[in-house]
Design a protein around this motif. Structure first.
Motif, PDB file in Angstrom:
ATOM      1  N   LYS A   1      -0.787  -3.651   7.761  1.00  0.00           N
ATOM      2  CA  LYS A   1       0.150  -3.670   8.832  1.00  0.00           C
ATOM      3  C   LYS A   1       1.553  -3.284   8.186  1.00  0.00           C
ATOM      4  O   LYS A   1       1.698  -3.203   7.158  1.00  0.00           O
ATOM      5  N   ILE A   2       2.375  -2.935   9.355  1.00  0.00           N
ATOM      6  CA  ILE A   2       3.662  -2.408   8.964  1.00  0.00           C
ATOM      7  C   ILE A   2       4.419  -3.891   8.622  1.00  0.00           C
ATOM      8  O   ILE A   2       4.368  -4.662   9.317  1.00  0.00           O
ATOM      9  N   ASP A   3       5.147  -4.005   7.565  1.00  0.00           N
ATOM     10  CA  ASP A   3       5.867  -5.137   7.172  1.00  0.00           C
ATOM     11  C   ASP A   3       7.175  -4.873   6.989  1.00  0.00           C
ATOM     12  O   ASP A   3       7.673  -3.841   6.379  1.00  0.00           O
ATOM     13  N   VAL A   4       8.450  -5.601   7.581  1.00  0.00           N
ATOM     14  CA  VAL A   4       9.923  -5.423   7.189  1.00  0.00           C
ATOM     15  C   VAL A   4      10.148  -6.779   6.772  1.00  0.00           C
ATOM     16  O   VAL A   4      10.115  -7.856   7.362  1.00  0.00           O
TER      17      VAL A   4
ATOM     18  N   MET B  18      10.252 -12.774  -2.103  1.00  0.00           N
ATOM     19  CA  MET B  18      10.703 -12.021  -0.952  1.00  0.00           C
ATOM     20  C   MET B  18      11.104 -13.324   0.156  1.00  0.00           C
ATOM     21  O   MET B  18      10.987 -14.423   0.095  1.00  0.00           O
ATOM     22  N   GLY B  19      11.752 -12.370   1.161  1.00  0.00           N
ATOM     23  CA  GLY B  19      12.086 -13.245   2.313  1.00  0.00           C
ATOM     24  C   GLY B  19      11.365 -13.350   3.597  1.00  0.00           C
ATOM     25  O   GLY B  19      10.205 -12.810   3.278  1.00  0.00           O
ATOM     26  N   LYS B  20      11.720 -14.081   4.349  1.00  0.00           N
ATOM     27  CA  LYS B  20      10.934 -13.890   5.469  1.00  0.00           C
ATOM     28  C   LYS B  20      11.039 -12.619   6.276  1.00  0.00           C
ATOM     29  O   LYS B  20      11.813 -11.873   6.090  1.00  0.00           O
ATOM     30  N   GLY B  21       9.977 -12.401   6.874  1.00  0.00           N
ATOM     31  CA  GLY B  21       9.705 -11.097   7.354  1.00  0.00           C
ATOM     32  C   GLY B  21       8.908 -11.184   8.635  1.00  0.00           C
ATOM     33  O   GLY B  21       8.738 -12.192   9.284  1.00  0.00           O
ATOM     34  N   ILE B  22       8.665  -9.662   9.042  1.00  0.00           N
ATOM     35  CA  ILE B  22       7.611  -9.675  10.290  1.00  0.00           C
ATOM     36  C   ILE B  22       6.769  -8.657   9.970  1.00  0.00           C
ATOM     37  O   ILE B  22       7.119  -7.484   9.374  1.00  0.00           O
ATOM     38  N   THR B  23       5.456  -8.797  10.462  1.00  0.00           N
ATOM     39  CA  THR B  23       4.633  -7.805  10.485  1.00  0.00           C
ATOM     40  C   THR B  23       4.063  -7.281  11.990  1.00  0.00           C
ATOM     41  O   THR B  23       4.330  -7.890  12.844  1.00  0.00           O
TER      42      THR B  23
ATOM     43  N   ASN C  98       7.378  -1.667   4.809  1.00  0.00           N
ATOM     44  CA  ASN C  98       6.393  -1.109   3.924  1.00  0.00           C
ATOM     45  C   ASN C  98       4.757  -1.323   4.833  1.00  0.00           C
ATOM     46  O   ASN C  98       4.963  -1.972   5.869  1.00  0.00           O
ATOM     47  N   ILE C  99       3.856  -0.654   4.326  1.00  0.00           N
ATOM     48  CA  ILE C  99       2.503  -0.792   4.880  1.00  0.00           C
ATOM     49  C   ILE C  99       1.858  -1.757   3.786  1.00  0.00           C
ATOM     50  O   ILE C  99       1.819  -1.384   2.709  1.00  0.00           O
ATOM     51  N   MET C 100       1.311  -3.066   4.282  1.00  0.00           N
ATOM     52  CA  MET C 100       0.952  -3.899   3.553  1.00  0.00           C
ATOM     53  C   MET C 100      -0.173  -4.451   3.857  1.00  0.00           C
ATOM     54  O   MET C 100      -0.309  -4.733   5.128  1.00  0.00           O
ATOM     55  N   SER C 101      -0.986  -5.165   3.007  1.00  0.00           N
ATOM     56  CA  SER C 101      -2.131  -6.025   3.182  1.00  0.00           C
ATOM     57  C   SER C 101      -2.012  -7.478   2.712  1.00  0.00           C
ATOM     58  O   SER C 101      -1.610  -7.557   1.646  1.00  0.00           O
TER      59      SER C 101
ATOM     60  N   ILE D 109       0.727  -1.285   0.015  1.00  0.00           N
ATOM     61  CA  ILE D 109      -0.213  -0.127  -0.099  1.00  0.00           C
ATOM     62  C   ILE D 109       0.868   1.193   0.009  1.00  0.00           C
ATOM     63  O   ILE D 109       0.692   2.367  -0.642  1.00  0.00           O
ATOM     64  N   ASN D 110       1.906   1.063   0.632  1.00  0.00           N
ATOM     65  CA  ASN D 110       2.875   2.505   0.861  1.00  0.00           C
ATOM     66  C   ASN D 110       4.169   1.936   1.009  1.00  0.00           C
ATOM     67  O   ASN D 110       4.238   1.124   2.164  1.00  0.00           O
ATOM     68  N   LYS D 111       5.212   2.315   0.353  1.00  0.00           N
ATOM     69  CA  LYS D 111       6.685   1.804   0.576  1.00  0.00           C
ATOM     70  C   LYS D 111       7.017   2.996   1.644  1.00  0.00           C
ATOM     71  O   LYS D 111       7.236   4.217   1.356  1.00  0.00           O
ATOM     72  N   LEU D 112       7.485   2.783   2.710  1.00  0.00           N
ATOM     73  CA  LEU D 112       7.992   3.733   3.718  1.00  0.00           C
ATOM     74  C   LEU D 112       9.435   3.934   3.855  1.00  0.00           C
ATOM     75  O   LEU D 112       9.950   4.883   3.715  1.00  0.00           O
TER      76      LEU D 112
END
Length: 79
Positions: free
Chosen positions: A37-40, A50-55, A27-30, A9-12
């Motif tokens: 949610k915020i996603d890293v 994509m790699g593993k991440g955290i929301t 990023n803000i992602m759905s 949704i938005n690249k921070l």
């Protein structure tokens, strides 16, 4: 395995870039049509792989921000 749908949704911002061009982004992602949610995580250049991440939910992000604000990062024994 079920298909995972996502929408950026938005690249921070970008935290780091690897030698192969992958970038660790915030990023803000759905995910699967759910509330954003915020996603890293690491992404390839085309945002296909994509790699593993955290929301983080908004409350989790607020708690993380408070915790980081209290730290003296230069005093941590990390790389």
């Amino acid at each position: 395995m079920a298909d995972i749908r996502f929408e950026i949704i938005n690249k921070l911002g970008v935290l780091a870039e690897g030698a192969k061009g992958w970038k660790k982004e915030v990023n803000i992602m759905s995910w699967n049509g759910r509330k954003a949610k915020i996603d890293v995580r690491d992404w390839d250049e085309e945002h296909i792989k994509m790699g593993k991440g955290i929301t983080f939910s908004k409350n989790e992000l607020k708690a993380l921000k408070e915790l980081l604000n209290e730290l003296d990062i230069d005093e941590l024994d990390i790389e």
